[in-house]
Structure formats: C-alpha cells, structure tokens
Design an enzyme around this catalytic site. Structure first.
Site, PDB file in Angstrom:
ATOM      1  N   TYR A  14      -6.300  64.021  -5.345  1.00 21.11           N
ATOM      2  CA  TYR A  14      -7.284  63.532  -5.852  1.00 21.11           C
ATOM      3  C   TYR A  14      -8.052  64.419  -6.608  1.00 21.11           C
ATOM      4  O   TYR A  14      -9.329  64.344  -6.967  1.00 21.11           O
ATOM      5  CB  TYR A  14      -8.202  62.640  -5.078  1.00 21.11           C
ATOM      6  CG  TYR A  14      -7.596  61.410  -4.097  1.00 21.11           C
ATOM      7  CD1 TYR A  14      -6.882  60.543  -4.817  1.00 21.11           C
ATOM      8  CD2 TYR A  14      -7.719  61.887  -2.811  1.00 21.11           C
ATOM      9  CE1 TYR A  14      -6.083  59.555  -3.844  1.00 21.11           C
ATOM     10  CE2 TYR A  14      -6.984  60.771  -2.003  1.00 21.11           C
ATOM     11  CZ  TYR A  14      -6.355  59.766  -2.370  1.00 21.11           C
ATOM     12  OH  TYR A  14      -5.503  58.853  -1.532  1.00 21.11           O
ATOM     13  N   TYR A 142      -7.864  48.441  -1.329  1.00 23.04           N
ATOM     14  CA  TYR A 142      -7.051  49.838  -1.151  1.00 23.04           C
ATOM     15  C   TYR A 142      -6.294  49.827  -0.122  1.00 23.04           C
ATOM     16  O   TYR A 142      -6.708  49.506   1.021  1.00 23.04           O
ATOM     17  CB  TYR A 142      -7.813  50.873  -1.103  1.00 23.04           C
ATOM     18  CG  TYR A 142      -7.239  52.216  -1.233  1.00 23.04           C
ATOM     19  CD1 TYR A 142      -6.751  52.953  -2.284  1.00 23.04           C
ATOM     20  CD2 TYR A 142      -6.967  52.737   0.285  1.00 23.04           C
ATOM     21  CE1 TYR A 142      -5.932  54.031  -2.216  1.00 23.04           C
ATOM     22  CE2 TYR A 142      -6.475  54.164   0.133  1.00 23.04           C
ATOM     23  CZ  TYR A 142      -5.804  54.477  -0.831  1.00 23.04           C
ATOM     24  OH  TYR A 142      -5.035  55.757  -0.526  1.00 23.04           O
ATOM     25  N   ASP A 236      -4.985  44.938   7.180  1.00 25.43           N
ATOM     26  CA  ASP A 236      -4.992  46.393   7.193  1.00 25.43           C
ATOM     27  C   ASP A 236      -6.380  47.042   7.996  1.00 25.43           C
ATOM     28  O   ASP A 236      -7.359  47.016   7.344  1.00 25.43           O
ATOM     29  CB  ASP A 236      -5.161  46.890   5.590  1.00 25.43           C
ATOM     30  CG  ASP A 236      -5.170  48.286   5.295  1.00 25.43           C
ATOM     31  OD1 ASP A 236      -5.326  49.182   6.339  1.00 25.43           O
ATOM     32  OD2 ASP A 236      -4.799  48.782   4.193  1.00 25.43           O
ATOM     33  N   LYS A 265      -5.069  56.342  10.860  1.00 23.07           N
ATOM     34  CA  LYS A 265      -6.205  57.354  10.689  1.00 23.07           C
ATOM     35  C   LYS A 265      -6.814  57.699  12.290  1.00 23.07           C
ATOM     36  O   LYS A 265      -6.216  58.722  12.884  1.00 23.07           O
ATOM     37  CB  LYS A 265      -7.218  56.382   9.930  1.00 23.07           C
ATOM     38  CG  LYS A 265      -6.987  56.617   8.447  1.00 23.07           C
ATOM     39  CD  LYS A 265      -8.226  56.283   7.634  1.00 23.07           C
ATOM     40  CE  LYS A 265      -7.768  56.130   6.330  1.00 23.07           C
ATOM     41  NZ  LYS A 265      -7.776  57.554   5.805  1.00 23.07           N
TER      42      LYS A 265
END
Length: 418
Positions: A14, A142, A236, A265
C-alpha cells in the site's frame, strides 16, 4: 526526505515507493508495545492490523509454538492430517453458531474468502444451477487483494480501480441499512437472484471501508433474503471474529447462522499466518458425490500448517482461561469516554465505538503521513487511512496505555486540525 524507494530490495504494501517516507524499523514487541531499532518504544494502537488480540509475545502462545516446532513444524495436508488441525477444527465448529461444522484451512484472509466464493459457486453448480455464478457484495466493503476478491470490493474505493477492466463483473449494491436500500436490494434480487450464488458481507463493521458500522438487523435482512432466493450467505469475519466487536463472532449479535464464514487475523493471536473457511452441513454435503468433479479442488501448500494450528489452539485457550470479552467491554467503555473529547474539534465529523474499535472520522484527511509522524513523536503507533483515525488495540492493553493512545489522538488532531 529519504523515501521508501531507497530501501534495499523490499517492496512495501500500500505504498507509492517513490514518495512514501522511509518506514520505521521494529526490533522487538511485548504486550502492547513495539520497540524500534533506534531504542524508542511505541504503544501499538492497532495490534498489527487487528491481529494481536492477546498482545505480543504471550507466554502461552510462545510455549505452544516452541513445543510444536520441536515435534513437527510442517507436514503436507494432502492425504495426511494431524492433531493440531483436528483439534482446531473441532474447537472452531464448537464456537460457531448453528451447524457451521466443516473447516477448510488456508493461510490468509484473502484466500479464505476466495475459497468461500469458490465453495458458493460450486455449491450451486453441483446442484445443477449452472446460471448462478455471480457474487453480490456491498459498497464500502473490503474482502482482500487477490484477483477475485478485488471484484467484490467497493469499486469506488480506489485501491483496486486500476484493475476494473480486468476483473470479472460482479454485483455491487448498497448495504440494506435503511428502508430504501432494503427495498432496492429486494427489487434487485427479484430481478437477478437467479444469477447469484452468494451474498458476501462483513458483519457489523466494514473495516477497510472506513470502519463503517451497521446494526445487527442488517444481517437479519440478508439472512432472510438469501433464504427467500436460495442464495448462500457468506460472512467475512476476518476482521470482526474473535471478540473484536464485543461478542466472539459478530454474527452472534444478529442471532443468525451464515452458510459460510471466513476467519483469519486474530485466529492465531497475531502470531502466524492462518485462515479458515467454515461451511454449514448442507453446503458440505453438496460436494459429496461419486463424481470427482464435485469435489472441492483447492489445496494451499501450507494449509493447516501445524505450527499455526498449534498457536491458534493456544489462542483459543486464552479466550477460555482469561476474561477477554470483559476486557473488550472495558476498552469499549474507556474509548467511548475518552475519544468523545475529539467530537468538538474542528474538522471532526463523527466519533464512534463498537467493542474494541474506536473511530474518529474527519471531514477530510489530506496528509495522513503528517499525522503518522506526529503520532510516532507522541510515542504511539496509529495509522490513519481514508478519512479516519482509529484504534483497534490488543484486548490486554492497560488502561494507562489506552489513555495514552486516546489523549495522543486528541492532541495530534487538535494541533493539525485547529
């Protein structure tokens, strides 16, 4: 100013390497602190992209990692299984609502969502519904940076806009958070539901979309609509899973069971890469057949890595043994109180808190790099993006450390917005 392009060999995420400033170098971590190579310490306000829920270097997780490394760091999962994966699959199934009971392991959240999409489309194909190959997702959403997931992220977000003509065209709608958007989604499904394999959404909060919150009722609407149109509901939970929103899984707050859920995560407490895609019984059974083409043909090389499974089991131990959800409630209450002072600052649009997520939304955020540098000078690690400054700390952060984070946000914003 020396830029990131001067780093030898590395290509950073990024970042426009030509203009991005040289990153700081981390040397060690402990609890909620990061020690830099130059000796400075930073209180981490984002838990390494929301993963280190127990803080860094928790001794129970470290010991599990050492023991597993001594026994078997890795073995292929093709034609073999091992106890860390068997145990973890059972424990995840026990924790999840309803009959979410079949666990497919991968090694990143994006891939877990790719597998979820693949499962959903093949579920429809295996039942002879060959026209159902589209995915429906929502603006502000996202789901990862891999090719298929870019196609279901917010098309206006900008990060993936360059790839627009190269991506498969999926269906993007407004999240049904109002009577008008709900009616629009119902109309869309009445017209195109026969094309759609699955609806994909983040529960309660669209993370990378700007920490956009919505009510549990929204998930209830989606569950009903999926049932009405024979569409699978894919949730998600990569960001929201494992306590971040105040319940172990965010979908619990709506009282629904998705057909497929993706986790990553905080699954390993932020220690090693691991992800999982978990399907309900009826989804799994659609793949059982004498036809080999009905099998799920997917198999990451490092899927169900024993080291990662062992530390994920250790992370679940900590949720069983230590008061993590109570700590989340305390963090939520403290951030609600302490971030409120930001609301009166010029240029602040909103202040909101959900579980261990605290957000200060600005009217504009023109120079996030300047804010990052100011936060480092204050001794905290906070990374603004889009137009928000946010906190997603470890659940084990101390009240004093959290106060340092919230007061630093207030002071930095006061200095830069005033």
């Amino acid at each position: 100013m020396t830029t990131a392009s001067n780093l030898p060999h590395l290509w950073l995420p990024y970042s426009q390497m030509q203009t991005a400033p040289m990153p700081v170098e981390a040397a060690a971590t402990s609890g909620s602190t990061i020690t830099l190579a130059d000796g400075r310490t930073l209180i981490d306000g984002i838990a390494s992209w929301w993963t280190a829920c127990h803080g860094y270097n928790h001794p129970h997780i470290r010991q599990a990692l050492i023991q597993q490394a001594e026994a078997m760091p890795h073995v292929m999962f093709g034609g073999m299984v091992h106890q860390p994966a068997l145990t973890l699959a059972q424990r995840l199934s026990d924790r999840l609502p309803g009959d979410l009971e079949r666990v497919f392991f991968t090694d990143s959240g994006s891939v877990a969502m790719e597998v979820a999409a693949k499962m959903a489309i093949q579920y429809q194909l295996n039942q002879g519904r060959e026209g159902r190959h589209k995915l429906l997702s929502f603006r502000g959403g996202y789901h990862g940076d891999t090719l298929a997931m870019m196609a279901v992220c917010d098309p206006e977000e900008g990060m993936h806009r360059l790839f627009g003509d190269a991506l498969p065209q999926q269906i993007i709608a407004d999240l049904p958070t109002t009577p008008e958007t709900l009616a629009a989604l119902e109309a869309l499904l009445s017209k195109r539901g026969h094309e759609i394999a699955a609806i994909i959404t983040e529960p309660l909060v669209q993370g990378a979309g700007g920490m956009l919150f919505h009510e549990p009722e929204t998930l209830c609407h989606l569950r009903r609509l999926c049932d009405d149109h024979d569409i699978l509901l894919v949730i998600d939970e990569i960001f929201t899973g494992f306590g971040r929103t105040g319940t172990f899984f965010a979908c619990e707050q709506a009282g629904i069971t998705p057909d497929i859920v993706a986790l990553s995560k905080a699954l390993t407490g932020g220690t090693l890469p691991l992800a999982a895609t978990i399907a309900r019984k009826h989804v799994f059974e659609a793949f059982l057949s004498d036809d080999p083409l009905h099998a799920l043909m997917h198999g990451p090389t490092f899927m169900a890595n024993p080291l990662a499974c062992a530390v994920a089991n250790a992370s679940l131990d900590l949720f069983d043994q230590e008061p993590r959800l109570e700590q989340v409630r305390a963090i939520s209450a403290q951030m609600t109180t302490e971030l409120e002072a930001c609301r009166s600052l010029p240029g602040v649009r909103d202040v909101r808190v959900l579980g261990a997520i605290g957000v200060v939304e600005l009217d504009t955020l023109d120079d996030p790099e300047a804010l990052k540098r100011a936060f480092i000078e204050k001794g905290v690690w906070v990374r603004p993006f889009r137009r928000i400054v946010y906190l997603t700390p470890a659940f084990t952060i101390t009240p004093d450390e959290l106060s340092t984070l919230t007061s630093s946000i207030h002071q930095v914003l006061k200095d830069h917005l005033g």
